[in-house]
Design a protein around this motif. Sequence first.
Motif, mmCIF file in Angstrom:
data_model
loop_
_atom_site.group_PDB
_atom_site.id
_atom_site.type_symbol
_atom_site.label_atom_id
_atom_site.label_comp_id
_atom_site.label_asym_id
_atom_site.label_seq_id
_atom_site.Cartn_x
_atom_site.Cartn_y
_atom_site.Cartn_z
ATOM 1 N N UNK A 21 0.837 -1.199 0.000
ATOM 2 C CA UNK A 21 0.000 0.000 0.000
ATOM 3 C C UNK A 21 0.875 1.254 0.000
ATOM 4 N N UNK A 22 1.977 1.225 0.757
ATOM 5 C CA UNK A 22 2.873 2.382 0.843
ATOM 6 C C UNK A 22 3.534 2.691 -0.490
ATOM 7 N N UNK A 30 -6.167 6.186 9.015
ATOM 8 C CA UNK A 30 -7.094 5.227 9.609
ATOM 9 C C UNK A 30 -7.552 4.223 8.551
ATOM 10 N N UNK A 31 -7.825 4.705 7.347
ATOM 11 C CA UNK A 31 -8.285 3.820 6.268
ATOM 12 C C UNK A 31 -7.231 2.759 5.955
ATOM 13 N N UNK A 35 -7.356 -1.309 6.489
ATOM 14 C CA UNK A 35 -7.108 -2.197 5.350
ATOM 15 C C UNK A 35 -5.980 -3.176 5.653
ATOM 16 N N UNK A 36 -4.935 -2.702 6.307
ATOM 17 C CA UNK A 36 -3.803 -3.566 6.657
ATOM 18 C C UNK A 36 -4.244 -4.690 7.587
ATOM 19 N N UNK A 37 -5.024 -4.343 8.615
ATOM 20 C CA UNK A 37 -5.430 -5.350 9.602
ATOM 21 C C UNK A 37 -6.427 -6.351 9.020
ATOM 22 N N UNK A 38 -7.430 -5.852 8.306
ATOM 23 C CA UNK A 38 -8.414 -6.767 7.716
ATOM 24 C C UNK A 38 -7.766 -7.604 6.625
ATOM 25 N N UNK A 39 -6.938 -6.971 5.801
ATOM 26 C CA UNK A 39 -6.259 -7.699 4.731
ATOM 27 C C UNK A 39 -5.384 -8.814 5.264
ATOM 28 N N UNK A 67 -17.793 5.136 6.882
ATOM 29 C CA UNK A 67 -17.072 5.652 5.704
ATOM 30 C C UNK A 67 -15.631 5.140 5.616
ATOM 31 N N UNK A 68 -14.814 5.219 6.678
ATOM 32 C CA UNK A 68 -13.453 4.662 6.576
ATOM 33 C C UNK A 68 -13.456 3.157 6.313
ATOM 34 N N UNK A 69 -14.457 2.449 6.843
ATOM 35 C CA UNK A 69 -14.554 1.007 6.602
ATOM 36 C C UNK A 69 -14.772 0.744 5.117
ATOM 37 N N UNK A 70 -15.718 1.471 4.533
ATOM 38 C CA UNK A 70 -16.003 1.292 3.101
ATOM 39 C C UNK A 70 -14.758 1.601 2.265
ATOM 40 N N UNK A 71 -14.047 2.669 2.629
ATOM 41 C CA UNK A 71 -12.849 3.047 1.865
ATOM 42 C C UNK A 71 -11.756 1.987 2.004
ATOM 43 N N UNK A 72 -11.624 1.425 3.202
ATOM 44 C CA UNK A 72 -10.623 0.370 3.412
ATOM 45 C C UNK A 72 -10.967 -0.869 2.605
ATOM 46 N N UNK A 73 -12.245 -1.225 2.561
ATOM 47 C CA UNK A 73 -12.664 -2.402 1.792
ATOM 48 C C UNK A 73 -12.477 -2.166 0.293
ATOM 49 N N UNK A 74 -12.698 -0.945 -0.158
ATOM 50 C CA UNK A 74 -12.448 -0.627 -1.566
ATOM 51 C C UNK A 74 -10.965 -0.741 -1.891
#
Length: 236
Positions: A21-22, A30-31, A35-39, A67-74
Amino acid sequence: MDTMSAEDSLARAQTTIQRIIASRDDRVSLVTQIAIEIGAEIIEDVIPPGHDLNSVDLSRRYKTSRTPIREALMLLEKEGLVDIPPRRRPRVLVMDLPMIREIYRTRAAILEFVSADVAETASPEELDQLEAAVADMARACSDGNVNAYLWANIAFHDLNLVVSKNLTAKRIVESLLLKTIRLRRKSLSQEGRLAASLDDHKRLVRAYRERDPRLAAALVHANHYNALRNLESSSQ
């Protein structure tokens, strides 16, 4: 590298996702942290394929809005870990056999070019580094530790790409990395697969030292297609 717990492997997955991602956006927000943790949990099968990713539940977990959850999942959808169907709840991506075949054939073709480049251009010092990476794999294989072997194998191929100096190939292979980690763990978990994979990589480094690009490419091809056959048979 001799032993690796599930917690250690999860931490390695988080580090790998963060690195990828970096490479696109080095801001840790936060997003991206979500994403890092769920991924990582998806890669480590803490969250299994097909599992619903409920944004309400996740927003409670992270004490944030949806909203941050949706962005992380995207973001995870772009990395090939999450499926977001129209008008349906996001879920962990389920890979069917045609998709798996496509990924393995593509990765094999690219890494054949990479291995040929390494055989022709790697310095003696770089070959020593690759041999040391194979030694890490050998220790994990001796312990029968699939997670340790998997991450040692990933480290070998990361180094292999760097040594090849083929930046285009490196970008493409890294774009496939997160999709392949679960598949590679599943293949390596099959009986006898660790030893076979280790033997392939030892022979690969010998081909590099002998400056034999054709043999190096053939070994990479055989390794990938053997892994693919394992996945095909386990899916039947």
